[in-house]
Design a protein around this motif. Structure first.
Motif, PDB file in Angstrom:
ATOM      1  N   ARG A  93      18.410 -13.257 -93.425  1.00 57.88           N
ATOM      2  CA  ARG A  93      16.965 -13.195 -93.182  1.00 57.88           C
ATOM      3  C   ARG A  93      16.708 -13.408 -91.695  1.00 57.88           C
ATOM      4  NH1 ARG A  93      13.579 -18.039 -93.615  1.00 57.88           N
ATOM      5  NH2 ARG A  93      11.360 -17.495 -93.552  1.00 57.88           N
ATOM      6  N   SER A  94      16.038 -12.455 -91.053  1.00 55.89           N
ATOM      7  CA  SER A  94      15.723 -12.548 -89.625  1.00 55.89           C
ATOM      8  C   SER A  94      14.227 -12.774 -89.446  1.00 55.89           C
ATOM      9  CB  SER A  94      16.149 -11.276 -88.889  1.00 55.89           C
ATOM     10  OG  SER A  94      17.555 -11.124 -88.939  1.00 55.89           O
ATOM     11  N   VAL A  95      13.895 -13.756 -88.607  1.00 60.77           N
ATOM     12  CA  VAL A  95      12.498 -14.130 -88.398  1.00 60.77           C
ATOM     13  C   VAL A  95      12.265 -14.430 -86.921  1.00 60.77           C
ATOM     14  CG1 VAL A  95      10.602 -15.577 -89.214  1.00 60.77           C
ATOM     15  CG2 VAL A  95      12.644 -15.318 -90.625  1.00 60.77           C
ATOM     16  N   ASN A  96      11.138 -13.953 -86.390  1.00 64.13           N
ATOM     17  CA  ASN A  96      10.673 -14.362 -85.072  1.00 64.13           C
ATOM     18  C   ASN A  96       9.646 -15.475 -85.260  1.00 64.13           C
ATOM     19  OD1 ASN A  96      11.466 -12.557 -82.517  1.00 64.13           O
ATOM     20  ND2 ASN A  96      11.514 -11.271 -84.359  1.00 64.13           N
ATOM     21  N   VAL A  97       9.859 -16.590 -84.584  1.00 67.49           N
ATOM     22  CA  VAL A  97       8.999 -17.764 -84.753  1.00 67.49           C
ATOM     23  C   VAL A  97       8.472 -18.204 -83.391  1.00 67.49           C
ATOM     24  CG1 VAL A  97       8.891 -20.166 -85.524  1.00 67.49           C
ATOM     25  CG2 VAL A  97      10.309 -18.513 -86.773  1.00 67.49           C
ATOM     26  N   VAL A  98       7.176 -18.511 -83.336  1.00 66.13           N
ATOM     27  CA  VAL A  98       6.607 -19.083 -82.122  1.00 66.13           C
ATOM     28  C   VAL A  98       6.455 -20.588 -82.334  1.00 66.13           C
ATOM     29  CG1 VAL A  98       4.184 -18.743 -82.802  1.00 66.13           C
ATOM     30  CG2 VAL A  98       4.787 -18.898 -80.391  1.00 66.13           C
ATOM     31  N   THR A  99       6.882 -21.362 -81.345  1.00 66.64           N
ATOM     32  CA  THR A  99       6.759 -22.819 -81.373  1.00 66.64           C
ATOM     33  C   THR A  99       5.836 -23.250 -80.242  1.00 66.64           C
ATOM     34  OG1 THR A  99       8.983 -23.100 -82.295  1.00 66.64           O
ATOM     35  CG2 THR A  99       7.998 -25.007 -81.208  1.00 66.64           C
ATOM     36  N   VAL A 100       4.801 -24.009 -80.595  1.00 70.34           N
ATOM     37  CA  VAL A 100       3.806 -24.445 -79.614  1.00 70.34           C
ATOM     38  C   VAL A 100       3.955 -25.946 -79.403  1.00 70.34           C
ATOM     39  CG1 VAL A 100       1.384 -24.367 -78.953  1.00 70.34           C
ATOM     40  CG2 VAL A 100       2.279 -22.673 -80.568  1.00 70.34           C
ATOM     41  N   PRO A 117       7.199 -29.593 -83.768  1.00 70.03           N
ATOM     42  CA  PRO A 117       5.945 -29.073 -83.206  1.00 70.03           C
ATOM     43  C   PRO A 117       5.388 -27.932 -84.053  1.00 70.03           C
ATOM     44  CG  PRO A 117       7.620 -29.313 -81.498  1.00 70.03           C
ATOM     45  CD  PRO A 117       8.314 -29.504 -82.808  1.00 70.03           C
ATOM     46  N   LEU A 118       4.147 -27.597 -83.792  1.00 69.22           N
ATOM     47  CA  LEU A 118       3.491 -26.498 -84.497  1.00 69.22           C
ATOM     48  C   LEU A 118       4.327 -25.227 -84.360  1.00 69.22           C
ATOM     49  CD1 LEU A 118      -0.298 -25.639 -84.254  1.00 69.22           C
ATOM     50  CD2 LEU A 118       1.426 -23.858 -84.175  1.00 69.22           C
ATOM     51  N   SER A 119       4.581 -24.560 -85.465  1.00 69.98           N
ATOM     52  CA  SER A 119       5.361 -23.321 -85.438  1.00 69.98           C
ATOM     53  C   SER A 119       4.818 -22.360 -86.477  1.00 69.98           C
ATOM     54  CB  SER A 119       6.847 -23.595 -85.688  1.00 69.98           C
ATOM     55  OG  SER A 119       7.039 -24.196 -86.953  1.00 69.98           O
ATOM     56  N   ALA A 123       0.619 -14.809 -80.711  1.00 68.74           N
ATOM     57  CA  ALA A 123       1.049 -15.645 -81.833  1.00 68.74           C
ATOM     58  C   ALA A 123       0.629 -17.096 -81.635  1.00 68.74           C
ATOM     59  CB  ALA A 123       2.562 -15.551 -82.001  1.00 68.74           C
ATOM     60  N   VAL A 124       0.629 -17.571 -80.387  1.00 69.30           N
ATOM     61  CA  VAL A 124       0.214 -18.950 -80.101  1.00 69.30           C
ATOM     62  C   VAL A 124      -1.233 -19.167 -80.530  1.00 69.30           C
ATOM     63  CG1 VAL A 124      -0.343 -20.564 -78.241  1.00 69.30           C
ATOM     64  CG2 VAL A 124       1.856 -19.378 -78.243  1.00 69.30           C
ATOM     65  N   PHE A 125      -2.127 -18.279 -80.119  1.00 69.60           N
ATOM     66  CA  PHE A 125      -3.543 -18.446 -80.446  1.00 69.60           C
ATOM     67  C   PHE A 125      -3.785 -18.317 -81.946  1.00 69.60           C
ATOM     68  CE2 PHE A 125      -3.760 -17.365 -75.928  1.00 69.60           C
ATOM     69  CZ  PHE A 125      -4.643 -18.334 -75.471  1.00 69.60           C
ATOM     70  N   ARG A 126      -3.059 -17.417 -82.593  1.00 71.15           N
ATOM     71  CA  ARG A 126      -3.217 -17.280 -84.045  1.00 71.15           C
ATOM     72  C   ARG A 126      -2.696 -18.525 -84.759  1.00 71.15           C
ATOM     73  NH1 ARG A 126       0.087 -15.797 -88.019  1.00 71.15           N
ATOM     74  NH2 ARG A 126       1.699 -15.109 -86.558  1.00 71.15           N
ATOM     75  N   ALA A 127      -1.555 -19.064 -84.302  1.00 70.03           N
ATOM     76  CA  ALA A 127      -0.976 -20.248 -84.939  1.00 70.03           C
ATOM     77  C   ALA A 127      -1.913 -21.446 -84.832  1.00 70.03           C
ATOM     78  CB  ALA A 127       0.375 -20.568 -84.300  1.00 70.03           C
ATOM     79  N   VAL A 128      -2.500 -21.637 -83.656  1.00 71.35           N
ATOM     80  CA  VAL A 128      -3.438 -22.748 -83.478  1.00 71.35           C
ATOM     81  C   VAL A 128      -4.655 -22.562 -84.376  1.00 71.35           C
ATOM     82  CG1 VAL A 128      -5.003 -23.865 -81.835  1.00 71.35           C
ATOM     83  CG2 VAL A 128      -2.671 -23.276 -81.138  1.00 71.35           C
ATOM     84  N   HIS A 180      10.540 -18.494 -80.003  1.00 74.69           N
ATOM     85  CA  HIS A 180       9.762 -18.312 -78.778  1.00 74.69           C
ATOM     86  C   HIS A 180       8.936 -19.585 -78.577  1.00 74.69           C
ATOM     87  CE1 HIS A 180      10.559 -13.897 -78.977  1.00 74.69           C
ATOM     88  NE2 HIS A 180      10.546 -14.146 -80.279  1.00 74.69           N
ATOM     89  N   SER A 181       9.244 -20.348 -77.542  1.00 72.37           N
ATOM     90  CA  SER A 181       8.613 -21.651 -77.344  1.00 72.37           C
ATOM     91  C   SER A 181       7.754 -21.662 -76.082  1.00 72.37           C
ATOM     92  CB  SER A 181       9.688 -22.741 -77.251  1.00 72.37           C
ATOM     93  OG  SER A 181       9.122 -23.983 -76.918  1.00 72.37           O
ATOM     94  N   VAL A 182       6.565 -22.274 -76.185  1.00 72.52           N
ATOM     95  CA  VAL A 182       5.701 -22.475 -75.018  1.00 72.52           C
ATOM     96  C   VAL A 182       5.119 -23.881 -75.065  1.00 72.52           C
ATOM     97  CG1 VAL A 182       5.063 -20.030 -74.862  1.00 72.52           C
ATOM     98  CG2 VAL A 182       3.609 -21.609 -76.141  1.00 72.52           C
ATOM     99  N   ASP A 183       4.781 -24.413 -73.897  1.00 72.00           N
ATOM    100  CA  ASP A 183       4.026 -25.659 -73.807  1.00 72.00           C
ATOM    101  C   ASP A 183       2.549 -25.306 -73.694  1.00 72.00           C
ATOM    102  OD1 ASP A 183       6.478 -26.854 -73.788  1.00 72.00           O
ATOM    103  OD2 ASP A 183       6.463 -27.355 -71.652  1.00 72.00           O
ATOM    104  N   ALA A 184       1.702 -26.137 -74.289  1.00 69.52           N
ATOM    105  CA  ALA A 184       0.273 -25.831 -74.282  1.00 69.52           C
ATOM    106  C   ALA A 184      -0.556 -27.103 -74.278  1.00 69.52           C
ATOM    107  CB  ALA A 184      -0.092 -24.971 -75.496  1.00 69.52           C
ATOM    108  N   LEU A 185      -1.800 -26.944 -73.864  1.00 72.38           N
ATOM    109  CA  LEU A 185      -2.797 -28.008 -73.918  1.00 72.38           C
ATOM    110  C   LEU A 185      -3.921 -27.531 -74.822  1.00 72.38           C
ATOM    111  CD1 LEU A 185      -2.967 -28.845 -70.092  1.00 72.38           C
ATOM    112  CD2 LEU A 185      -1.570 -29.979 -71.834  1.00 72.38           C
TER     113      LEU A 185
END
Length: 276
Positions: free
Chosen positions: A131-138, A165-167, A179-184, A226-231
């Motif tokens: 199973r292959s998945v792309n995941v965003v981590t905020v 963290p939020l993923s 994906a970050v904005f949708r996840a939040v 895919h990881s990003v830092d956010a405020l």
């Protein structure tokens, strides 16, 4: 004796003309129009002939059809949850597959089918499938703390530990930023709005992890993270919980059969306490 008359030549002479190109035809037409106007009476001399733009390479202006890929590129084995189950059963350990949706914290075949139908997940045609998945981590920071999801309340009454963290799984053709904005919005949207999210420039990281899936025991998984830092403004300072925004609105019947997250529980911790 008079000289013999020269024989009449029967050879046909072919005049090979270089075929006119499209710009030549345009030029010929333009010159013909110009001659037509200049050969008219004096009253016609006041007419202004519009200038013509003759492209040097007319093919540049041809529209070339393109093909776009859609999310519906699944194999025939995933046409329905039942066909997916029939395809997976002989390819996975029987005890592991039987635990899906039964063992606390796991998902069931309807969850996997929804992921495939939405293009969030792909399965390699192998034994066992991968199973292959792309995941965003905020990674949401406040001062010297980071926000983690401590646990989830599921629709089957079970609780699943998270401590991360939020993923969120990414959609087809979705950028990490989208994906970050949708996840939040989906996981924190019950208390904040999406316009309060600020991604820290230069914080993007990408890595690949391969491990067995906790949601689907016995099914190997390949995660592209895919990881990003956010405020994010407006978040409570103490522990809090949020309600999940409903997904898969076009597949309501299967959603009702899937194991869904009802509530997310969050808390602020030291970044050093997070598992790598």
């Amino acid at each position: 004796m008079s000289p013999e008359p020269k024989p009449i030549s029967t050879t046909t002479h072919h005049h090979h003309h270089k075929p006119k190109t499209l710009p030549d035809l345009f030029l010929t037409t333009a010159l013909s129009l110009l001659c037509l106007f200049t050969s008219s009476d004096k009253s016609s001399n006041s007419l202004k002939v519009p200038s013509l733009y003759l492209p040097s390479n007319p093919r540049r202006f041809l529209k070339i059809p393109t093909m776009s890929l859609t999310k519906d590129n699944n194999h025939n084995f995933a046409a329905t949850p039942q066909s997916l189950s029939d395809w997976l059963r002989p390819r996975l350990p029987s005890d592991s597959f039987a635990s899906w949706g039964v063992k606390p914290g796991t998902k069931n075949i309807h969850n996997l089918w929804l992921e495939l139908s939405e293009g969030e997940t792909s399965l390699a045609d192998s034994t066992p499938p991968v199973r292959s998945v792309n995941v965003v981590t905020v990674r949401i920071f406040r001062n010297d703390k980071i926000l983690i999801e401590s646990l989830q309340e599921l629709s089957d009454g079970n609780v699943r530990d998270r401590c991360r963290p939020l993923s969120e799984k990414m959609k087809p053709d979705e950028t990490p930023e989208e994906a970050v904005f949708r996840a939040v919005k989906e996981e924190l949207g019950s208390i904040v709005s999406g316009d309060v999210v600020r991604i820290v420039p230069g914080s993007y990281l990408k890595k690949v992890e391969e491990r067995d899936s906790k949601s689907y025991p016995g099914l190997p998984a390949r995660y592209v993270l895919h990881s990003v830092d956010a405020l994010v403004d407006g978040l409570p300072e103490e522990e809090f919980c949020t309600e999940e925004v409903e997904e898969y609105l076009d597949s309501k019947v299967e959603v009702d059969k899937a194991v869904c997250v009802r509530k997310h529980h969050w808390k602020w911790v030291s970044p050093d306490s997070i598992k790598s």
